[in-house]
Design a protein around this motif. Structure first.
Motif, PDB file in Angstrom:
ATOM      1  N   HIS A 135      -2.013   8.733   3.327  1.00 22.36           N
ATOM      2  CA  HIS A 135      -0.602   8.330   3.197  1.00 22.36           C
ATOM      3  C   HIS A 135       0.110   8.365   4.555  1.00 22.36           C
TER       4      HIS A 135
ATOM      5  N   GLN B 220       0.829  -1.201   0.000  1.00 27.17           N
ATOM      6  CA  GLN B 220       0.000   0.000   0.000  1.00 27.17           C
ATOM      7  C   GLN B 220       0.866   1.256   0.000  1.00 27.17           C
ATOM      8  N   LEU B 221       1.977   1.243   0.760  1.00 21.33           N
ATOM      9  CA  LEU B 221       2.884   2.391   0.813  1.00 21.33           C
ATOM     10  C   LEU B 221       3.546   2.622  -0.549  1.00 21.33           C
TER      11      LEU B 221
ATOM     12  N   ARG C 269       1.454   7.431  -6.244  1.00 18.37           N
ATOM     13  CA  ARG C 269       0.418   8.467  -6.368  1.00 18.37           C
ATOM     14  C   ARG C 269       0.980   9.835  -5.951  1.00 18.37           C
ATOM     15  N   ARG C 270       1.763   9.841  -4.880  1.00 16.57           N
ATOM     16  CA  ARG C 270       2.321  11.140  -4.444  1.00 16.57           C
ATOM     17  C   ARG C 270       3.237  11.717  -5.521  1.00 16.57           C
TER      18      ARG C 270
ATOM     19  N   LEU D 288       0.994   4.322  -2.680  1.00 16.92           N
ATOM     20  CA  LEU D 288       0.800   5.714  -2.242  1.00 16.92           C
ATOM     21  C   LEU D 288       2.000   6.584  -2.649  1.00 16.92           C
ATOM     22  N   GLU D 289       3.196   6.033  -2.598  1.00 19.91           N
ATOM     23  CA  GLU D 289       4.371   6.789  -3.038  1.00 19.91           C
ATOM     24  C   GLU D 289       4.274   7.124  -4.511  1.00 19.91           C
TER      25      GLU D 289
ATOM     26  N   TYR E  22      -4.751  11.016  -4.796  1.00 21.49           N
ATOM     27  CA  TYR E  22      -3.769  11.002  -3.687  1.00 21.49           C
ATOM     28  C   TYR E  22      -4.300  11.822  -2.529  1.00 21.49           C
ATOM     29  N   ASP E  23      -4.318  11.150  -1.281  1.00 24.07           N
ATOM     30  CA  ASP E  23      -4.754  11.820  -0.062  1.00 24.07           C
ATOM     31  C   ASP E  23      -3.575  11.821   0.911  1.00 24.07           C
TER      32      ASP E  23
ATOM     33  N   GLN F 112       1.733   5.229   6.625  1.00 22.53           N
ATOM     34  CA  GLN F 112       3.151   5.270   7.043  1.00 22.53           C
ATOM     35  C   GLN F 112       3.291   4.958   8.524  1.00 22.53           C
TER      36      GLN F 112
END
Length: 855
Positions: free
Chosen positions: A502, A365-366, A372-373, A369-370, A497-498, A506
């Motif tokens: 995120h 998941q991280l 998406r960021r 998210l990375e 991205y939220d 983390q």
């Protein structure tokens, strides 16, 4: 010495560089240095003297700094260089004043000197690494064999110095000749001889005073009293030796009587000691009885010690059992705590395992998210760039609009200007080149502001540039809008991205990582619980075994204690012996010591009683002697013997010293007799050498040398005035000191008589003085080791001569020239100029002197 070359600059009245080829002048033999008075003729001789010795030829011009030319340029150094040849080798001596400028702007002169020799390659090589003035001057004296004063009398005859030796007084003449001939050693020898004579006289006086002091120290006023005093001391020594022998015999008899009385007194002393010891031992009877009673406790001491050891051992075992029971309780408590801790660790492991199982999902998941960021950051960056590019496009559009407006106005103004230009060429009846009309009712007028073609072109160029910039900016803006829309589509496809989501994921990931780490530590800890349980089980079994053994041993110890207790009650029913043993605590060694001491006490007491009985039986009916009186008599007799012996020794010492004094006086008398005769001879010789009775040795030697000088001078005088004058040394005394041998007188063959040199006329005196100076030069050359002096220079003095005298002087100089090779004369006499063509002409000018060599 053969002069070769002389170079100088900024020296004396010569500001520029001057060079003299003395070797070429030497080939001419006789040459003349001529010029006006004050032009600088003598300075040429000064240059040679300065180069060699650092002083002028006349000796009155001071140091080299005083000879610097005042007309020379400030930065021109003063230099003197003199080349000469002697002994088949060539040398060069130089002096220099180097000009150094200070920080303040002023200048100072630094003197320098050096000496060179020409090597096999023909180059001049210096003698010294650090050429000090004393070294350079010493080298000149070594090479020429002449000191400064000798050089002035032998090579350079200074102006006004011819008559110095001729008319000087004897003392002045002695000082001058001593310096020239180096005869100072004779005077020094006379002084040293005088000092030696005075030292010997003082030594003899010291011997006399030493003899008188020896007599006074011996208590004698004269030498004869020493013998009388020796006889008196010998008589006194014999009498004292006899007294000492008689006192010695009486002292021996008194010592024998004292020895017998001492033996008897020792017997009385032993009886007193025995009685005192017997009384002392009998006074210890009660104490020894108590010690016997303590010794009687020996039988009870052994079981008493066994009982005490049994009580002590039982106490120790009880303490051990108590410790084992406490250790057993501790082991049980630690096992309970261990089981509780193991249970808590197992529960914690389960919780950590649940958290750790979520780690892979959270990592995936991280990662998403990375990504998406990254898309979000890219979209935001493009949006920001787009916003800036839109603002830039707006600015470019506004600029383009302004340029269009400016171009329109400029075109209108330019068209108006063309119309005005056309209107200016219109006139009624002439057709218009544009419309063809011949009537011009409203011609164009000039507008405000002038618009040229060049200005219009610049405005149009700015318009084109603004248009190109607006087009580029629009294209860039469109490209950025397309990139921004593409980035937004990628972010939408990824799910958006939220940042809050995120951050939460983390945190969960960090917690899962921490759970994994803690789980590893906890697993290791749980693995150690089994070992700890095994250790506690082993420790518990060990403690229980120790407790069982201790309880068994304690029962056995208590039974032994009771058995010993019953034995003590049997041996000591009332407990008195046990009380004494408890208080006194006697050891087996003490019992052994008491037994030994009691046996020794009984033996000493018995021996003391027997000694008292025997002593009383031995001394019955005898009285104790008076030892102090006997000892006092013996000591008195011995003191008389020692005193007589000591007095005899003192007298013998006085006699020995008196004999030594007598011997020293005799030796001094012999020394005075022998040294006195030698001193008389030495004193007479000293008076003779120092000239106290006539002519001194130094003056005698100087007289011989002066005779050699006058002989040389007379050879020259034979060719002057037909040999009329001869010069001689007179032996008559003069002055208060009655010194003789250095006065000069002249034999006038015309009159046949002798007269003083002061009676000569000016010209006669010059010729005689010149001959004497040349003779002195020749003798000095011979006395300097026979070194060849290839030149002589004579400064002035010819002005007082008539024609005949001048011719005689020239003849004498010609004779000198044949022996010297070079004769230089400084003079302004016209006849000499006509007679001597070669030479040096000194030319005096306003800007300084120069010279010219004439061959």
């Amino acid at each position: 010495m053969k002069p070769i070359r002389l170079v100088f600059q900024a020296f004396g009245p010569y500001p520029g560089r001057q060079e003299i080829d003395l070797e070429a002048l030497g080939r001419a033999g006789l040459f003349l240095i001529r010029g006006e008075t004050g032009a600088g003729k003598t300075v040429i001789l000064d240059a040679m003297a300065f180069a060699l010795y650092g002083r002028s030829s006349g000796g009155a011009r001071g140091e080299l700094g005083a000879m610097r030319c005042q007309l020379a340029a400030e930065d021109t150094p003063t230099e003197v260089a003199f080349d000469f040849e002697t002994g088949g080798r060539r040398y060069r001596f130089t002096r220099r004043l180097r000009v150094r400028r200070k920080r303040s702007g002023s200048t100072e002169l630094i003197p320098e000197q050096d000496a060179f020799f020409r090597n096999a390659d023909g180059d001049f090589e210096p003698f010294f690494e650090n050429p000090k003035q004393s070294l350079v001057e010493g080298k000149a004296e070594e090479l020429l064999g002449l000191g400064y004063d000798q050089f002035r009398q032998v090579v350079i005859l200074p102006q006004g110095q011819f008559e110095r030796l001729l008319v000087a007084k004897p003392d002045e003449k002695e000082a001058l000749l001593t310096t020239l001939f180096g005869m100072g050693q004779w005077g020094e020898a006379a002084e040293r001889l005088g000092e030696k004579t005075l030292a010997e006289q003082r030594a003899l006086e010291t011997l006399r005073q030493e003899k008188a002091a020896l007599c006074r120290a011996a208590g004698c006023g004269q030498e004869g009293e020493i013998t009388l005093k020796k006889q008196a001391l010998q008589t006194q020594i014999a009498r004292l030796q006899k007294q000492s022998e008689e006192a010695g015999r009486e002292a021996a008899l008194a010592a024998q009587a004292l020895e017998e009385a001492t033996v008897l007194d020792s017997a009385f002393a032993r009886l007193d000691d025995a009685e005192k010891l017997c009384a002392q031992l009998e006074g210890q009877a009660e104490e020894q009885q108590r010690r016997r009673e303590t010794l009687g406790l020996r039988e009870l001491a052994e079981p008493y010690d066994r009982w005490r050891r049994a009580v002590r051992d039982a106490r120790l075992v009880r303490e051990t059992v108590q410790s084992s029971r406490q250790a057993e309780a501790d082991c049980e408590a630690r096992r309970t705590a261990l089981e509780k801790e193991e249970k808590q660790a197992a529960e914690q492991r389960e919780l950590l395992r649940q958290k750790a199982e979520k780690k892979p999902a959270l990592d995936a998941q991280l990662t998403l998210l990375e990504q998406r960021r990254t898309f979000a950051a890219e979209a935001a960056g493009l949006a920001e760039q787009l916003e800036k590019k839109r603002a830039e496009r707006k600015s470019c559009d506004e600029t383009y609009k302004l340029c269009v407006e400016e171009s329109s106005r400029a075109a209108a103004l330019h068209l108006q200007a063309l119309s005005c230009e056309l209107a200016e060429g219109l006139s009624d009846g002439v057709p218009c080149p544009v419309c063809g009309s011949t009537h011009h009712p409203a011609p164009a007028h000039a507008a405000q502001g002038e618009m040229t073609r060049e200005r219009l072109q610049k405005i149009n160029q700015r318009l084109e540039k603004a248009n190109a910039a607006a087009l580029r900016c629009a294209a860039a803006c469109d490209a950025l809008e397309e990139q921004a829309r593409a980035a937004e589509r990628r972010l939408e496809r990824a799910g958006g991205y939220d940042p809050a989501v995120h951050a939460a994921v983390q945190n969960q990931g960090k917690a899962a990582n921490a759970a994994v780490c803690k789980l590893e530590v906890l697993e290791k800890k749980l693995a150690g619980f089994a070992a700890r349980r095994s250790q506690l089980d082993l420790e518990g079994r060990t403690v229980r075994a120790s407790l069982q053994n201790g309880e068994t041993k304690l029962a056995r110890m208590e039974a032994a204690e009771e058995a010993v207790r019953l034995e003590l009650d049997r041996l000591d029913p009332d407990g008195a012996g046990q009380a004494r043993l408890h208080d006194e605590k006697p050891s087996p060694a003490l019992f052994t010591q008491l037994e030994k001491e009691l046996r020794e006490y009984d033996a000493q007491l018995s021996a003391a009683r027997e000694a008292v009985r025997a002593g009383r039986a031995q001394l019955e009916g005898q009285a104790r002697p008076a030892l102090d009186a006997l000892r006092e008599r013996r000591d008195g007799l011995r003191g008389q013997e020692k005193q007589a012996y000591s007095d005899a020794k003192v007298a013998q010492g006085q006699l020995s010293r008196l004999c030594g004094t007598e011997k020293q006086v005799l030796e001094i008398n012999r020394a005075l007799a022998s040294r006195g005769e030698a001193f008389d001879r030495l004193a007479a010789f000293t008076r003779l050498v120092r000239g106290q009775n006539g002519v001194s040795l130094q003056r005698y030697v100087l007289g011989v040398m002066l005779s050699a000088v006058t002989a040389e001078a007379n050879r020259l005088l034979e060719n002057i005035h037909g040999g009329r004058y001869q010069i001689y040394r007179t032996l008559e005394t003069s002055g208060r000191t009655r010194k003789a041998g250095l006065e000069l007188e002249v034999l006038d063959r015309q009159s046949g008589g002798r007269r003083g040199v002061a009676t000569l006329s000016g010209g006669e005196k010059f010729l005689v003085a010149l001959s004497l100076s040349i003779g002195l030069s020749a003798v000095t050359q011979a006395q300097s080791g026979g070194r060849e002096l290839g030149a002589i220079f004579i400064d002035e003095g010819f002005g007082t001569l008539d024609t005949r005298s001048l011719a005689d002087a020239m003849g004498a100089l010609a004779a000198v020239r044949s022996s010297r090779g070079m004769v230089g004369i400084i003079s302004h006499v016209g006849l000499l100029r006509e007679s001597i063509e070669p030479g040096i002409e000194v030319i005096k000018k306003k800007g300084g002197s120069t010279l010219r060599v004439i061959l």
